[in-house]
Design an enzyme around this catalytic site. Sequence first.
Site, mmCIF file in Angstrom:
data_model
loop_
_atom_site.group_PDB
_atom_site.id
_atom_site.type_symbol
_atom_site.label_atom_id
_atom_site.label_comp_id
_atom_site.label_asym_id
_atom_site.label_seq_id
_atom_site.Cartn_x
_atom_site.Cartn_y
_atom_site.Cartn_z
ATOM 1 N N ARG A 183 9.930 -5.446 32.899
ATOM 2 C CA ARG A 183 9.084 -4.548 33.708
ATOM 3 C C ARG A 183 7.611 -4.765 33.364
ATOM 4 N NH1 ARG A 183 5.063 -1.132 32.458
ATOM 5 N NH2 ARG A 183 6.150 -0.813 30.484
ATOM 6 N N THR A 223 -6.557 -1.798 22.481
ATOM 7 C CA THR A 223 -6.099 -1.343 21.164
ATOM 8 C C THR A 223 -6.552 -2.294 20.047
ATOM 9 O OG1 THR A 223 -4.175 -0.405 22.249
ATOM 10 C CG2 THR A 223 -4.030 -0.642 19.873
ATOM 11 N N SER A 260 -5.194 5.684 20.278
ATOM 12 C CA SER A 260 -5.415 6.787 21.225
ATOM 13 C C SER A 260 -6.900 7.043 21.471
ATOM 14 C CB SER A 260 -4.776 8.067 20.679
ATOM 15 O OG SER A 260 -3.425 7.852 20.384
ATOM 16 N N SER A 319 -0.008 -6.795 24.989
ATOM 17 C CA SER A 319 1.075 -7.465 25.710
ATOM 18 C C SER A 319 0.534 -8.737 26.360
ATOM 19 C CB SER A 319 1.653 -6.537 26.786
ATOM 20 O OG SER A 319 2.139 -5.372 26.188
ATOM 21 N N ARG A 330 36.487 5.253 28.771
ATOM 22 C CA ARG A 330 36.947 5.498 27.396
ATOM 23 C C ARG A 330 37.827 6.759 27.337
ATOM 24 N NH1 ARG A 330 37.471 3.142 22.331
ATOM 25 N NH2 ARG A 330 37.161 4.693 20.695
ATOM 26 N N MET A 336 31.752 18.733 26.575
ATOM 27 C CA MET A 336 30.454 18.441 25.955
ATOM 28 C C MET A 336 29.863 17.122 26.469
ATOM 29 S SD MET A 336 30.330 19.962 22.130
ATOM 30 C CE MET A 336 32.060 20.102 21.699
ATOM 31 N N GLU A 369 0.319 3.065 26.936
ATOM 32 C CA GLU A 369 -0.471 3.701 28.010
ATOM 33 C C GLU A 369 -0.781 5.163 27.687
ATOM 34 O OE1 GLU A 369 -1.133 1.328 30.171
ATOM 35 O OE2 GLU A 369 0.513 0.042 29.557
HETATM 36 C C1 LIG Z 1 5.096 -2.829 22.776
HETATM 37 C C2 LIG Z 1 3.666 -2.419 22.856
HETATM 38 C C3 LIG Z 1 2.841 -2.983 23.816
HETATM 39 C C4 LIG Z 1 1.480 -2.615 23.887
HETATM 40 N N1 LIG Z 1 0.668 -3.218 24.807
HETATM 41 C C5 LIG Z 1 -0.669 -2.936 24.808
HETATM 42 C C6 LIG Z 1 -1.566 -3.643 25.675
HETATM 43 O O1 LIG Z 1 -1.151 -4.469 26.494
HETATM 44 N N2 LIG Z 1 -2.901 -3.375 25.579
HETATM 45 C C7 LIG Z 1 -3.407 -2.454 24.709
HETATM 46 O O2 LIG Z 1 -4.613 -2.265 24.661
HETATM 47 N N3 LIG Z 1 -2.580 -1.759 23.867
HETATM 48 C C8 LIG Z 1 -1.231 -1.979 23.901
HETATM 49 N N4 LIG Z 1 -0.382 -1.309 23.049
HETATM 50 C C9 LIG Z 1 -0.935 -0.327 22.126
HETATM 51 C C10 LIG Z 1 -0.680 1.113 22.534
HETATM 52 O O3 LIG Z 1 -1.343 1.409 23.743
HETATM 53 C C11 LIG Z 1 -1.149 2.007 21.390
HETATM 54 O O4 LIG Z 1 -0.259 1.779 20.313
HETATM 55 C C12 LIG Z 1 -1.163 3.465 21.763
HETATM 56 O O5 LIG Z 1 -2.283 3.741 22.571
HETATM 57 C C13 LIG Z 1 -1.206 4.394 20.548
HETATM 58 O O6 LIG Z 1 -2.157 3.982 19.648
HETATM 59 P P1 LIG Z 1 -1.804 3.861 18.071
HETATM 60 O O7 LIG Z 1 -0.550 3.076 17.963
HETATM 61 O O8 LIG Z 1 -3.015 3.359 17.387
HETATM 62 O O9 LIG Z 1 -1.483 5.329 17.618
HETATM 63 P P2 LIG Z 1 -2.539 6.433 17.112
HETATM 64 O O10 LIG Z 1 -3.565 6.649 18.156
HETATM 65 O O11 LIG Z 1 -2.975 6.113 15.746
HETATM 66 O O12 LIG Z 1 -1.589 7.709 17.091
HETATM 67 C C14 LIG Z 1 -0.635 7.922 16.054
HETATM 68 C C15 LIG Z 1 0.047 9.258 16.313
HETATM 69 O O13 LIG Z 1 -0.935 10.302 16.318
HETATM 70 C C16 LIG Z 1 -0.877 11.010 17.533
HETATM 71 N N5 LIG Z 1 -2.233 11.401 17.930
HETATM 72 C C17 LIG Z 1 -3.362 10.630 17.971
HETATM 73 N N6 LIG Z 1 -4.403 11.352 18.397
HETATM 74 C C18 LIG Z 1 -3.938 12.606 18.643
HETATM 75 C C19 LIG Z 1 -4.528 13.815 19.113
HETATM 76 N N7 LIG Z 1 -5.817 13.876 19.452
HETATM 77 N N8 LIG Z 1 -3.734 14.907 19.220
HETATM 78 C C20 LIG Z 1 -2.425 14.855 18.923
HETATM 79 N N9 LIG Z 1 -1.808 13.749 18.471
HETATM 80 C C21 LIG Z 1 -2.549 12.637 18.349
HETATM 81 C C22 LIG Z 1 -0.253 10.049 18.546
HETATM 82 O O14 LIG Z 1 0.362 10.766 19.603
HETATM 83 C C23 LIG Z 1 0.741 9.306 17.670
HETATM 84 O O15 LIG Z 1 1.919 10.045 17.573
HETATM 85 C C24 LIG Z 1 0.980 -1.641 22.985
HETATM 86 C C25 LIG Z 1 1.825 -1.053 22.042
HETATM 87 C C26 LIG Z 1 3.155 -1.424 21.976
HETATM 88 C C27 LIG Z 1 4.037 -0.786 20.949
#
Ligand SMILES: Cc1cc2nc3c(=O)[nH]c(=O)nc-3n(C[C@H](O)[C@H](O)[C@H](O)COP(=O)(O)OP(=O)(O)OC[C@H]3O[C@@H](n4cnc5c(N)ncnc54)[C@H](O)[C@@H]3O)c2cc1C
Length: 393
Positions: free
Chosen positions: A91, A133, A139, A165, A276, A288, A371
């Site tokens: 996808r 990222t 985030s 990606s 099953r 259930m 996303e």
């Molecule tokens: C398979 C895969 C493909 C990806 N592809 C892309 C891509 O093509 N391009 C790209 O740019 N990125 C990509 N990413 C990255 C992805 O978008 C980020 O991992 C995502 O935005 C979260 O960022 P982080 O992992 O740094 O988590 P963090 O931002 O560090 O967050 C960690 C935790 O804290 C929570 N958190 C953070 N801030 C807050 C807040 N203000 N309030 C409450 N909770 C909060 C989050 O919900 C999470 O649970 C990909 C990631 C994966 C796993």
Amino acid sequence: MVRNGAAMNFALKEEQQLIQDTAKRFAAEEIAPTLEQEERQHAFKPERVAKMGELGFFSCALPEELGGSGMGFMESVLMAEQIAKVSASWRLPFNMQNLGPALTVTKFGTSEQKKKYVPGWVDGTQLGFFAMTEPNTGSDVASMKTLAVDKGDHFEIHGNKMWISQAHVGDAGLLYAFTDKSKGNKGMTAFIIEPKKMKGCTARPIDTKLGLHCAPTGEFVFEGMQVPKENVLGQVGEGFRVCMWQLNQTRLGCAAGALGVAGGALDLAINYAKDRTQFGKPISQHQMVQAQIAEMTVEHQSAQMLVYRAAWLKDQGKPSQYETSVAKLAASEAAVHAANECMKIFGSYGFSTEYPAERFYRDAKSLQVVEGTSNIQKIIISGMACGYTPNRE
Ligand SMILES: Cc1cc2nc3c(=O)[nH]c(=O)nc-3n(C[C@H](O)[C@H](O)[C@H](O)COP(=O)(O)OP(=O)(O)OC[C@H]3O[C@@H](n4cnc5c(N)ncnc54)[C@H](O)[C@@H]3O)c2cc1C
């Protein structure tokens, strides 16, 4: 399948049903037969992306001269959903080709940029990506460290992008970096980059993923990569707006994928539960298990309506940021829950890598992260519901 097929089908036109069928057939004939082997090998097939492009899978919401085929977001969602029912990995190209790079360049690009880049993303011959990222930035997009230094006729890029990606296989894609950190959000700029051609960029795969094994993910290291000025996308300083606009489209693609995973896990669970037998009858007749299937069904159908609504709004040219976040949150949570329940219904076989239940679960977990995580969707939804956050479209 216990569903009667009526879920939102009343809204589908005949051509949309044909498109849905085409994607379903593609998934069954082109992906499913070799999927488990490819999963084990973490194999990515660029030629399959090109084949999807040839079939028009990446042509949504684009003008004819750039490869558009008159299809809209609804058609893109219908296709992505069918593909993800079989493979969540496959996808991803919907976002990496069409909903991310192609739509964003069509919206913000110059006519030269559109002509140069969009057709290759649409026909699948140029692999796309979008990079925001970083190792210490997820985030909080505006906290990114990557810098683009103005050198007169070009920008020089320094920094790292992670979890991207299609990074190491990518031909051309979007990069977000700061041109002026002191200006906060207004100091970010979007660029179109060609990492294989532009000197000063190294791309590496990330091989340690839990799932999405057939969707390549990688990182970029930029050590003075030179990007010509004509590759600035939109205005210098407009990158944050471009990024937020792009996320509103790619978030829908992710929601469509989640919908597919939820539906795929549900179908798998139903078929197994009917087959099953324990305590003298199919487990689908134990109360259930019935409750599990009913809950999965309700969550799947609710998510389906929300995802289709967001797509429909986009096709009408109406604001959709709020509805897209609602759809993404509902669908990704439904996908994880459905996959989790599916594994339970499979019992020990759910824990076995010989059956696809565990793959659905591993893949579904990514959907709560990409996303914008589920928490970030909740912040957007509650912020807009309370009137604190403006629509950024
Ligand atoms: C398979 C895969 C493909 C990806 N592809 C892309 C891509 O093509 N391009 C790209 O740019 N990125 C990509 N990413 C990255 C992805 O978008 C980020 O991992 C995502 O935005 C979260 O960022 P982080 O992992 O740094 O988590 P963090 O931002 O560090 O967050 C960690 C935790 O804290 C929570 N958190 C953070 N801030 C807050 C807040 N203000 N309030 C409450 N909770 C909060 C989050 O919900 C999470 O649970 C990909 C990631 C994966 C796993």
